[in-house]
Design a protein around this motif. Structure first.
Motif, short mmCIF file in Angstrom:
data_model
loop_
_atom_site.label_atom_id
_atom_site.label_comp_id
_atom_site.label_asym_id
_atom_site.label_seq_id
_atom_site.Cartn_x
_atom_site.Cartn_y
_atom_site.Cartn_z
N SER A 48 0.80 -1.26 0.08
CA SER A 48 -0.15 0.13 0.00
C SER A 48 0.98 1.28 0.18
O SER A 48 2.01 1.21 0.25
N LEU A 49 0.13 2.43 -0.37
CA LEU A 49 1.18 3.60 -0.17
C LEU A 49 0.30 4.55 0.73
O LEU A 49 -0.85 4.55 0.88
N VAL A 50 1.30 5.54 1.17
CA VAL A 50 0.77 6.34 2.30
C VAL A 50 1.18 7.59 1.74
O VAL A 50 2.18 7.84 1.10
N ILE A 51 0.52 8.77 1.65
CA ILE A 51 0.58 10.11 1.27
C ILE A 51 0.55 10.91 2.37
O ILE A 51 -0.60 11.06 2.83
N ILE A 52 1.53 11.72 2.56
CA ILE A 52 1.69 12.77 3.86
C ILE A 52 2.20 14.09 3.30
O ILE A 52 3.47 13.97 3.02
N PRO A 53 1.36 15.07 2.98
CA PRO A 53 1.88 16.21 2.13
C PRO A 53 3.03 17.03 3.51
O PRO A 53 3.95 17.57 2.68
N ASP A 54 2.70 16.87 4.43
CA ASP A 54 3.39 17.85 5.71
C ASP A 54 4.83 17.01 5.83
O ASP A 54 4.96 16.05 6.13
N LYS A 55 5.91 18.00 5.57
CA LYS A 55 7.24 17.48 5.75
C LYS A 55 7.65 16.83 7.14
O LYS A 55 8.25 15.97 7.14
N THR A 56 7.12 17.60 8.08
CA THR A 56 7.36 16.97 9.24
C THR A 56 6.80 15.73 9.66
O THR A 56 7.12 14.86 10.22
N LYS A 57 5.55 15.80 9.39
CA LYS A 57 4.69 14.50 9.74
C LYS A 57 5.05 13.32 8.87
O LYS A 57 5.26 12.38 9.31
N PHE A 58 5.60 13.61 7.53
CA PHE A 58 6.34 12.75 6.69
C PHE A 58 7.31 12.01 7.36
O PHE A 58 7.48 10.91 7.45
N ALA A 59 8.32 12.85 7.87
CA ALA A 59 9.51 12.37 8.54
C ALA A 59 9.35 11.62 9.86
O ALA A 59 9.97 10.55 10.09
N ARG A 60 8.21 12.10 10.57
CA ARG A 60 7.70 11.24 11.67
C ARG A 60 7.19 9.80 11.33
O ARG A 60 7.74 8.67 11.92
N TYR A 61 6.50 9.80 10.34
CA TYR A 61 6.06 8.41 10.00
C TYR A 61 7.05 7.46 9.43
O TYR A 61 7.17 6.33 9.92
N GLU A 62 8.17 8.31 8.61
CA GLU A 62 9.02 7.30 8.06
C GLU A 62 9.86 6.68 9.24
O GLU A 62 10.43 5.80 9.21
N ARG A 63 10.26 7.52 10.37
CA ARG A 63 10.71 7.00 11.77
C ARG A 63 10.22 5.84 12.10
O ARG A 63 10.99 4.88 12.39
N THR A 64 8.79 5.79 12.22
CA THR A 64 8.12 4.79 12.88
C THR A 64 8.12 3.61 11.83
O THR A 64 8.66 2.59 12.14
N MET A 65 8.12 3.83 10.54
CA MET A 65 8.52 2.76 9.64
C MET A 65 9.79 2.13 9.79
O MET A 65 9.85 0.81 9.61
N GLY A 66 10.68 2.98 9.99
CA GLY A 66 12.21 2.61 10.08
C GLY A 66 12.50 1.63 11.19
O GLY A 66 13.31 0.84 11.21
N VAL A 67 11.91 1.85 12.39
CA VAL A 67 12.14 1.17 13.47
C VAL A 67 11.68 -0.16 13.22
O VAL A 67 12.44 -1.17 13.77
N GLY A 68 10.69 -0.44 12.78
CA GLY A 68 10.13 -2.13 12.37
C GLY A 68 10.98 -2.58 11.05
O GLY A 68 10.28 -3.74 10.74
N HIS A 69 11.73 -1.73 10.36
CA HIS A 69 12.19 -2.13 9.02
C HIS A 69 10.84 -2.53 8.10
O HIS A 69 11.06 -3.39 7.45
N LEU A 70 10.05 -1.80 7.84
CA LEU A 70 8.73 -2.07 7.46
C LEU A 70 8.66 -1.38 5.88
O LEU A 70 7.79 -1.89 5.44
#
Length: 390
Positions: A245-267
């Motif tokens: 699936s894809l996730v779309i987050i236009p806000d740069k700060t929110k996008f970075a926060r989501y990417e960090r969550t993804m990164g923790v689980g290597h997802l």
């Protein structure tokens, strides 16, 4: 190319949840399944050919997503929804529900309030409860055979600890393609109260003529910066098993926060064939989708005409989107468990229990019309025969 949606494909023996998994959920395996939200149509040739071509290279190692993948998504959103998005807004999740859960984990903390609007896709409840957030129910209103937002109820229930709202857009199970006016009214309240919206838009491509999907982030820049959208080709092109699936987050700060969550689980890596399928779908899928929508609408009309004629006590909610139809059986006076038992034992059908969709779902059943017309007609005949006994 003319696609054949009348073809009946035997899915049994493939570990298919919809067919092979009935015993686990219904305690019977001799039912006609119109429940799980995938379709019984062949996955399109342009997707299968792309997968076969990649499978010819017999090394399935780590991969990344090429620019052509991102461009296919950008182009699709522009063609189908007149929505301009940017590559740096696009992230990934291994499924739309996984994306919703990751969003809740990212943008709230345990104990925070999360609004859900039942009756709604039941994994919403699991996402909130499983992350130890406080669920705030804001039930939809049923008016003139269609659901609407109950904004006064929403305003009365939210407080300073309400951080998120989960939106089903288009709505599952009712099939509403929310209008711009409806979404603006909802987003105004959320902006005023600093409530971020996580929007499940997995059915966004399955819009029937006379209606339009409004991506939440397309409403305004302010709304775009206050939302996260979770989408996928899985419902549209019948590739749910690829878990991409894809996730779309236009806000740069929110996008970075989501990417960090993804990164923790290597997802974030996903799988090779999910990436291949998504790019092929969004590059070549327009004509197939147009033919699919025409077929699905004819199936809906077949169902509506049959029920009007043979089961007049049942109320049909006319879908503006999705291949799911919401049927009100409450006139028969059965409790939810009685209604399910009756459809399983007497009609020999596997349908979705309306009670699972939360407040307002009792007495309803969800029917999946994403199947050959002959299968739908058989299911309707079974319903007719069973309810004639009452």
């Amino acid at each position: 190319m003319k696609y054949n949606f009348d073809e009946k494909i035997d899915r049994t023996g493939t570990n298919c949840l919809k067919h092979d998994g009935m015993g686990m959920y219904f305690k019977a395996d001799d039912l006609l399944p119109l429940w799980v939200a995938d379709m019984d149509f062949r996955t399109p040739d342009f997707i299968m050919n792309a997968i076969r071509k990649r499978a010819e290279h017999e090394v399935l190692g780590y991969t990344f997503r090429p620019d052509s993948y991102f461009q296919s998504i950008i182009n699709w959103m522009k063609r189908r929804h007149n929505w301009d998005i940017k590559k740096e807004w696009i992230s990934f999740s291994p499924g739309v529900v996984a994306g919703l859960t990751l969003g809740i984990e990212t943008f709230s903390k345990p104990g925070d309030g999360v609004v859900v609007m039942p009756p709604v896709y039941f994994p919403f409840f699991d996402c909130v409860k499983g992350t130890k957030r406080k669920m705030i129910e804001n039930p939809l209103k049923l008016e003139n055979g269609r659901y609407t937002f109950d904004l006064e109820d929403l305003k009365s229930k939210i407080d300073e600890n309400t951080k998120l709202l989960l939106l089903s857009n288009p709505q599952n199970p009712g099939g509403m393609a929310w209008t711009r006016e409806e979404l603006v009214a909802l987003t105004d309240i959320c902006l005023e109260n600093k409530i971020m919206i996580i929007s499940d838009e997995i059915h966004s491509d399955l819009i029937f003529k006379g209606n339009r999907h409004i991506p939440l982030a397309s409403i305004s820049e302010e709304v775009a910066n206050n939302c996260m959208i979770s989408m996928a080709p899985s419902k549209t092109f019948n590739v749910a098993g690829l878990s991409s699936s894809l996730v779309i987050i236009p806000d740069k700060t929110k996008f970075a926060r989501y990417e960090r969550t993804m990164g923790v689980g290597h997802l974030g890596m996903g799988n090779i064939f999910g990436t291949i399928a998504m790019e092929a779908a969004y590059t070549h899928g327009d004509e197939w989708l147009e033919q699919l929508l025409d077929y699905l609408w004819k199936n809906y009309n077949t169902l509506e005409d049959f029920i009007t004629k043979h089961l007049p006590k049942v109320k049909v909610m006319k879908p503006e989107a999705t291949y799911l139809v919401w049927l009100d059986f409450s006139a028969y006076g059965m409790k939810n468990d009685e209604l399910m038992k009756f459809t399983i034992e007497e009609a020999k059908l596997a349908l979705n229990d309306g009670g699972r969709f939360g407040t307002g779902g009792d007495g309803w059943l969800r029917v999946n019309v994403g199947c050959p017309k002959s299968v739908l007609e058989e299911a309707l005949e079974r319903l007719k025969k069973a309810f004639a006994m009452l």
